[in-house]
Structure formats: structure tokens, C-alpha cells
Design an enzyme around this catalytic site. Structure first.
Site, PDB file in Angstrom:
ATOM      1  N   GLU A 307       0.784  -1.308   0.009  1.00 45.40           N
ATOM      2  CA  GLU A 307       0.030   0.189   0.027  1.00 45.40           C
ATOM      3  C   GLU A 307       0.989   1.125   0.077  1.00 45.40           C
ATOM      4  O   GLU A 307       1.775   1.324   0.893  1.00 45.40           O
ATOM      5  CB  GLU A 307      -0.925  -0.040   1.288  1.00 45.40           C
ATOM      6  CG  GLU A 307      -1.851  -1.387   1.437  1.00 45.40           C
ATOM      7  CD  GLU A 307      -2.656  -1.565   0.313  1.00 45.40           C
ATOM      8  OE1 GLU A 307      -3.260  -0.704  -0.348  1.00 45.40           O
ATOM      9  OE2 GLU A 307      -2.783  -2.749  -0.171  1.00 45.40           O
ATOM     10  N   CYS A 341      -1.956   9.185   4.363  1.00 44.09           N
ATOM     11  CA  CYS A 341      -2.022   8.872   3.014  1.00 44.09           C
ATOM     12  C   CYS A 341      -3.134   9.274   2.265  1.00 44.09           C
ATOM     13  O   CYS A 341      -3.134   9.566   1.007  1.00 44.09           O
ATOM     14  CB  CYS A 341      -1.728   7.220   2.869  1.00 44.09           C
ATOM     15  SG  CYS A 341      -2.836   6.285   3.887  1.00 44.09           S
TER      16      CYS A 341
HETATM   17  P1  NAD Z   1       8.823   4.751   3.991  1.00 44.16           P
HETATM   18  O1  NAD Z   1       8.498   4.118   2.580  1.00 44.16           O
HETATM   19  O2  NAD Z   1       9.912   5.827   4.053  1.00 44.16           O
HETATM   20  O3  NAD Z   1       8.979   3.658   5.266  1.00 44.16           O
HETATM   21  C1  NAD Z   1       8.050   2.769   5.152  1.00 44.16           C
HETATM   22  C2  NAD Z   1       8.835   1.462   5.956  1.00 44.16           C
HETATM   23  O4  NAD Z   1       9.708   0.829   5.091  1.00 44.16           O
HETATM   24  C3  NAD Z   1       9.527   1.884   7.146  1.00 44.16           C
HETATM   25  O5  NAD Z   1       9.131   0.661   8.029  1.00 44.16           O
HETATM   26  C4  NAD Z   1      10.890   1.969   6.638  1.00 44.16           C
HETATM   27  O6  NAD Z   1      11.993   1.537   7.640  1.00 44.16           O
HETATM   28  C5  NAD Z   1      10.743   0.535   5.644  1.00 44.16           C
HETATM   29  N1  NAD Z   1      11.978   0.724   4.669  1.00 44.16           N
HETATM   30  C6  NAD Z   1      12.569   1.795   4.374  1.00 44.16           C
HETATM   31  N2  NAD Z   1      13.592   1.329   3.222  1.00 44.16           N
HETATM   32  C7  NAD Z   1      13.003   0.132   3.077  1.00 44.16           C
HETATM   33  C8  NAD Z   1      13.754  -0.642   2.041  1.00 44.16           C
HETATM   34  N3  NAD Z   1      14.650  -0.403   1.282  1.00 44.16           N
HETATM   35  N4  NAD Z   1      13.423  -2.040   2.103  1.00 44.16           N
HETATM   36  C9  NAD Z   1      12.397  -2.258   3.187  1.00 44.16           C
HETATM   37  N5  NAD Z   1      11.818  -1.613   4.131  1.00 44.16           N
HETATM   38  C10 NAD Z   1      12.557  -0.364   3.895  1.00 44.16           C
HETATM   39  O7  NAD Z   1       7.507   5.493   4.225  1.00 44.16           O
HETATM   40  P2  NAD Z   1       6.927   6.537   5.630  1.00 44.16           P
HETATM   41  O8  NAD Z   1       7.656   7.613   5.639  1.00 44.16           O
HETATM   42  O9  NAD Z   1       7.130   5.415   6.993  1.00 44.16           O
HETATM   43  O10 NAD Z   1       5.350   6.379   5.225  1.00 44.16           O
HETATM   44  C11 NAD Z   1       4.847   7.620   4.494  1.00 44.16           C
HETATM   45  C12 NAD Z   1       4.353   6.931   3.234  1.00 44.16           C
HETATM   46  O11 NAD Z   1       3.508   5.878   3.471  1.00 44.16           O
HETATM   47  C13 NAD Z   1       3.719   7.911   2.598  1.00 44.16           C
HETATM   48  O12 NAD Z   1       4.067   7.871   1.115  1.00 44.16           O
HETATM   49  C14 NAD Z   1       2.097   7.410   2.494  1.00 44.16           C
HETATM   50  O13 NAD Z   1       1.343   8.028   1.612  1.00 44.16           O
HETATM   51  C15 NAD Z   1       2.428   5.999   2.706  1.00 44.16           C
HETATM   52  N6  NAD Z   1       1.153   5.393   3.518  1.00 44.16           N
HETATM   53  C16 NAD Z   1       0.265   4.594   2.506  1.00 44.16           C
HETATM   54  C17 NAD Z   1      -1.111   4.110   3.216  1.00 44.16           C
HETATM   55  C18 NAD Z   1      -1.942   3.391   2.219  1.00 44.16           C
HETATM   56  O14 NAD Z   1      -2.477   2.772   2.874  1.00 44.16           O
HETATM   57  N7  NAD Z   1      -1.697   3.491   1.007  1.00 44.16           N
HETATM   58  C19 NAD Z   1      -1.008   4.312   4.525  1.00 44.16           C
HETATM   59  C20 NAD Z   1       0.061   5.042   5.412  1.00 44.16           C
HETATM   60  C21 NAD Z   1       0.867   5.616   4.747  1.00 44.16           C
END
Ligand code: NAD
Length: 553
Positions: A307, A341
Site C-alpha cells: 500500500e 496517505c
Molecule cells: P517509507 O516508505 O519511508 O517507510 C515505510 C517502511 O519501510 C518503514 O518501516 C521503513 O523503515 C521501511 N523501509 C525503508 N526502506 C526500506 C527498504 N529498502 N526495504 C524495506 N523496507 C524499507 O514510508 P513512511 O515515511 O514511513 O510513510 C509515509 C508513506 O507511506 C507515504 O508515502 C504515505 O502515503 C504512505 N502510506 C500509505 C498508506 C496506504 O494505505 N496506501 C498508508 C499509510 C502511509
């Protein structure tokens, strides 16, 4: 068995639908707290005070029920008061990730054979514990993630909803679907997939983490829970709730750590079967790519549920009720500082009411109080960290250079205290500009003018994302068109576009917003299961041996 589970309420997995559904009640969302009531305000303040006295504690990695230290640490700070430490969390290293995967793999067989009813009861025991600790959990979110009171309370309520809803859903799915034919018995059943890595964001620190974890667990998979760095202390509370519920060791493992470091180890492991991710588009796409690269040691193709982000818009039609539209945009754009989001970051307004709408939106936004999340009067709290504040400020500079600035809120001295960015509104925004196309994830709104409704719909659809969208109109014809033509996963008509509730508003997008079925909806659990059909020819010719448990004559 879950600690609070009753033995007499555990029918076998394959009992009849009537027997299973005897225990099911219609799903009801957990009510949100009414903070207009004095007793609720006082109880919440008490929880904030209690949690304040626990700030600065240490939180270890938990693998197979054992607390494990790490040489590396994540220091989680209070986003409203940057000098205050919320907690110090062990940051998992590669060897911890490997140990957690091995533990989850060892625990899988026993867990998948645990009756679905019993797995569902574990979730219900966790939900009951969350209800007991509701304000305390919300208070951790206030400090660690800068969630204002109502947002924090809503997040805990949603986490409870996920637990209860997925428990009910699993009970239904555990009943085999029979399609018998004379001489042939046919059943359609579901099996668990294996080891699931849950990778979560910080913006719904309990709800999203709980939702993905609960779905994986109840469908009989074992889990490695990798929370976002910025919300690892809230995640540690979920781990403690799971332990208190008596979840068997190794079934759920808590692996806080740096995503870029341990993420690829988890996603790339041949022993992982499912990756349930919620976060940004770039990370989601990288995970999808890595998971698709098969290793000869893995037992099958990995299932990725991702997501991702959005660039959500609300359209205001010429005949829209502007009082409603202004309130809807205000709530959707600036709630939790635009860090949902589902948040509204583009507003497309019909030329006939463009200036009137802008003036009202500006005045309404000026009335929002920017302040620390723990203060009950705060409408807009801080953003999540320094990096986010700087990234949002860069977009604000672009907005100032390229568009008409309608509102630029100065946060004054708060800037020295925490990571604050005040609400910003830009008008006359070019539909192709960066602030109209890229996810900013902060309190910044781009307003665009459309000469007619065709053009407004085209602007809304003109992004790479398809998550949420909204339309304010009084025209039945245009509302009907919106249902058909607006390309978003969650469409909201004449209401705000945030605040999706489990079951009532299953949530999720498509295009670059997501590759999965909607969270909190009836299809979600299917992604964690393998569908299997069993067909038996029951016509016996000639000698048939007696069933083995009957004495031979
Ligand atoms: P992010 O992508 O920076 O991080 C999300 C998770 O991924 C964290 O736990 C992070 O440590 C991990 N991560 C980072 N690099 C990684 C890698 N290379 N491999 C595996 N895992 C890795 O996102 P964020 O800043 O935590 O959250 C904000 C984002 O999430 C926004 O883009 C928002 O739109 C999205 N979001 C989407 C939904 C939805 O339901 N569509 C819901 C909430 C947030």
C-alpha cells in the site's frame, strides 16, 4: 490458547457454518472518544502524565519470545519537543533479521495447525487489552508521532477494529465451501502461506502495523514485525500486548531497525513467503522488485502486498455547499498536518466559485491552532521529524516561487522546540508542476481552477496515483458521473476524504498507490492464504477396507 480464551468456545476449524457462526456478532466499529466530556479529557490527561513518567525507557528486539539487545540503537524523540527522548530502541542488525526469520519458520507448522477459531481468539484477547490500555496507547502516539488527541485516539480505535474484524473474517473463511456432486465430494479450503514480513509506516503507528500483523497471524502465518524507525516505541507496545495475550513464542517477532539496512535482508530471504508493506511508493516498488527476483532456495513466488502513496484531490463544483466544502478540505488537508496517505493535497475548484472558496478556505485555515500535540487545543501538531520538515519546506519554497501564495503560516518560536510546519495554501497552481504532482506529505495544499466539470475530472485523474478523491456537488448528474469517472480507490462524495473506517470504508488504492486488496475489507485476508480445492471420488467398487479407527471384525 489465548490467556483469556474460554475452552468451551473453541470449535474445530472444520465445523459447520451454523456451529461457527453461533459465536459471531455483526461487526461494529470501536467508538471514538468524545473529548467534549470532561471525564474523558481528565482521563486522557492522566494517561499523558503516566506515559510522560515512562519516557526514556529502553526497548529490545524480541525474537522467539526472548528480548535481545543490539549494539545499534534508534533514539526516538518527541516530535513536539525535540530535546525529549521518548525511548531508546535496539536497532536490529542483519544477524537479528536472520534469527527472526529462522524463529518464524520454526514456529510456522504448529501455528498453521492451530485451529482458526483459536487464532481468532488471540486477536480478540489483544483487542480487549487494547481497550484496557486505550488512552495509554494513544498517549504514546501523542509523544512519539505528534498525533493530536483525537487522531491518536482514532488510531487506537482502528487498531482494535482490525483485530476484531479480521478475527471474524477468518472464522468465515475457515469454513470449507462444499460443491458436492453425486459420487464426488468437493471442498474449497484455505491454507496458510508461511512466514510474513510486515513493514509499516509511522503515520498510523498502531493501526496499520496491527492491521497487517493481525491479518497475517489470524490466517496462520508467522510474522516478523518491522515498524518504522519513527514509531518503534508504539510498536513495542503492540509486541507487549501480543505477549500478554499468550501468543506462542516465535509466532510474532519484533524487529525494529533501519529500513534500508534490514529491509532488503528480510525481503530478499528465501525463507520469507509474504511481504506486507505500507509506506512510500519508492520503497514499495523497490520491495516489489527485490521480492520478484526468485532465489532457487525459496519454495515459491513471494506474495507482495504494498500500500503506497497518494496525491489526493477534492473537486468543488459550482453548486457545492461551500460551508461543507471548506470544512471538508480543511479537515482532509490539515488533519495530522497533512501526513495521512488519504490527505487532500490538491483542490480543484470550479471557476464560478474559485475566489469565494479560496477566501473562505484561507480564513478557516487561519483559525487552526498550531502547537504541541499534547495540548488539547492543538489542531495542527508537528511533522514527524527534521528530515520531513526540511522536505516540506523545500516544496513550500517551490510553491512560493511558482504559484500565488494564499496562506503561509509562520510557526514562530515553535520552530526551535519541535518539527513544526504551519499550513500553506497555494493558488493558480499549474497542474503539471511539482507541487501538483508529487506527494508532499505535509500541510501544503495546491488549489487549481477548472472552467468546467470535464476539466476538473481530468485534472483529478491526471496523477500517477489513485488512492482517495472527493467531490462536493449538489448536482445528481455530476455526482453520478463522479462515481463512474474519478479514478481513485476510495471516492468520497460531499464529505471529507480521510478517516476511513474498517468494514465501512475498506481502504486502498491502485496505479502507483497500491498492489493489494483493500485493508479492512472482505478480500484482504485472502492475500495471506493459499486457496486449495480437494475433490474426492466417493464411489467405491469392490473391497473397501474399514476405517482404521474401527475394530476389525
Ligand atoms: P517509507 O516508505 O519511508 O517507510 C515505510 C517502511 O519501510 C518503514 O518501516 C521503513 O523503515 C521501511 N523501509 C525503508 N526502506 C526500506 C527498504 N529498502 N526495504 C524495506 N523496507 C524499507 O514510508 P513512511 O515515511 O514511513 O510513510 C509515509 C508513506 O507511506 C507515504 O508515502 C504515505 O502515503 C504512505 N502510506 C500509505 C498508506 C496506504 O494505505 N496506501 C498508508 C499509510 C502511509
Amino acid at each position: 490458547m489465548p490467556r483469556a480464551a474460554r475452552k468451551d468456545s473453541l470449535p474445530d476449524q472444520n465445523t459447520s457454518p451454523e456451529a461457527t457462526n453461533r459465536f459471531a456478532l455483526p461487526f461494529q466499529n470501536e467508538p471514538h472518544t468524545d473529548f467534549s466530556r470532561k471525564e474523558n479529557r481528565e482521563a486522557f490527561q492522566t494517561a499523558l502524565d503516566d506515559v510522560a513518567s515512562q519516557l526514556g525507557s529502553e526497548f529490545p528486539v524480541v525474537i522467539e519470545g526472548k528480548s535481545t539487545e543490539s549494539l545499534n540503537k534508534i533514539v526516538s524523540v518527541n516530535t513536539s519537543h525535540r530535546k525529549q527522548t521518548v525511548g531508546t530502541v535496539a536497532s536490529a542488525m542483519t544477524e537479528h533479521a536472520e534469527q527472526a526469520i529462522a524463529a518464524a519458520r520454526r514456529s510456522f507448522d504448529a501455528w498453521r495447525l492451530t485451529p482458526a477459531e483459536q487464532r481468532a481468539e488471540y486477536l480478540e484477547v489483544m483487542a480487549a487489552e487494547m481497550r484496557n490500555r486505550r488512552f495509554e496507547l494513544a498517549a504514546w502516539e501523542v509523544y512519539e508521532c505528534g498525533k493530536p488527541w483525537a487522531d491518536a485516539d482514532g488510531d487506537v480505535a482502528e487498531a482494535i477494529d482490525f483485530l476484531v474484524y479480521y478475527a471474524q473474517q477468518m472464522r468465515d473463511l475457515a469454513v470449507p465451501v462444499q460443491a458436492d456432486y453425486p459420487g464426488e465430494e468437493n471442498s474449497h479450503v484455505y491454507r496458510s502461506r508461511g512466514v510474513c514480513v510486515v513493514i509499516a509506516p509511522w503515520n498510523f503507528p498502531l493501526a496499520i502495523l496491527t492491521g497487517m500483523t493481525a491479518a497475517a497471524l489470524v490466517s496462520g502465518n508467522t510474522v516478523i514485525m518491522k515498524p518504522a524507525e519513527q514509531s518503534s516505541v508504539v510498536a513495542a507496545q503492540l509486541m507487549s500486548i501480543a505477549r500478554d495475550a499468550g501468543l506462542p513464542r516465535g509466532v510474532l517477532n519484533y524487529l525494529p531497525g533501519i529500513g534500508e539496512e534490514i529491509g532488503p535482508v528480510l525481503v530478499g530471504s528465501p525463507d520469507v513467503d509474504i511481504i506486507a508493506f505500507t509506506g512510500s511508493r519508492n520503497v514499495g516498488l523497490a520491495i516489489n522488485k527485490l521480492a520478484a527476483d526468485t532465489d532457487p532456495r525459496q519454495s515459491g513466488v513471494k506474495r507482495v502486498i504494498a500500500e503506497m502513496g497518494g496525491k489526493n484531490a477534492i473537486i468543488v463544483d459550482e453548486d457545492a455547499d461551500l460551508d461543507e466544502a471548506v470544512q471538508g478540505v480543511l479537515q482532509s488537508a490539515f488533519g495530522y498536518s497533512g501526513q495521512k496517505c488519504s490527505a487532500c493535497s490538491r483542490v480543484i475548484v470550479h471557476a464560478a466559485c474559485y475566489e469565494a472558496f479560496l477566501t473562505r478556505l484561507q480564513r478557516a485555515t487561519e483559525s487552526l491552532k498550531v502547537g504541541p500535540a499534547e495540548e488539547p487545543g492543538t489542531s495542527v501538531g508537528p511533522v514527524i521529524d527534521k528530515e520531513a520538515a526540511e522536505r516540506i519546506k523545500d516544496y513550500i519554497e517551490i510553491g512560493k516561487a511558482e504559484c500565488r501564495t494564499v496562506l503561509a503560516t509562520d510557526v514562530g518560536k515553535l520552530a526551535n522546540e519541535g518539527f513544526y510546519v504551519g499550513p500553506h495554501i497555494f493558488a493558480d497552481v499549474d497542474t503539471q508542476s511539482r507541487i501538483a504532482q508529487q506527494e508532499i506529505f505535509g500541510p501544503v495544499v495546491a488549489v487549481m481552477k477548472a472552467d468546467n466539470i470535464d476539466r476538473a475530472f481530468a485534472i483529478l485523474n491526471n496523477t500517477e496515483y489513485a488512492l482517495t478523491g472527493g467531490f462536493y456537488s449538489r448536482s445528481p448528474k455530476n455526482l453520478q458521473r463522479a462515481r463512474r469517472e474519478l479514478q481513485v480507490g476510495n471516492l468520497y462524495l460531499n464529505r471529507p476524504i480521510t478517516g476511513a473506517l474498517v468494514h465501512r470504508h475498506p481502504f486502498g488504492g491502485y496505479r502507483y498507490s497500491g498492489i493489494g486488496s483493500k485493508a479492512g475489507g472482505r478480500d484482504y485476508l485472502l492475500q495471506f492464504l493459499i486457496p486449495v480445492t480437494v475433490s474426492e471420488n466417493t464411489l467405491r467398487r469392490g473391497f473397501a477396507p474399514p476405517p482404521s479407527d474401527e475394530p476389525e471384525e
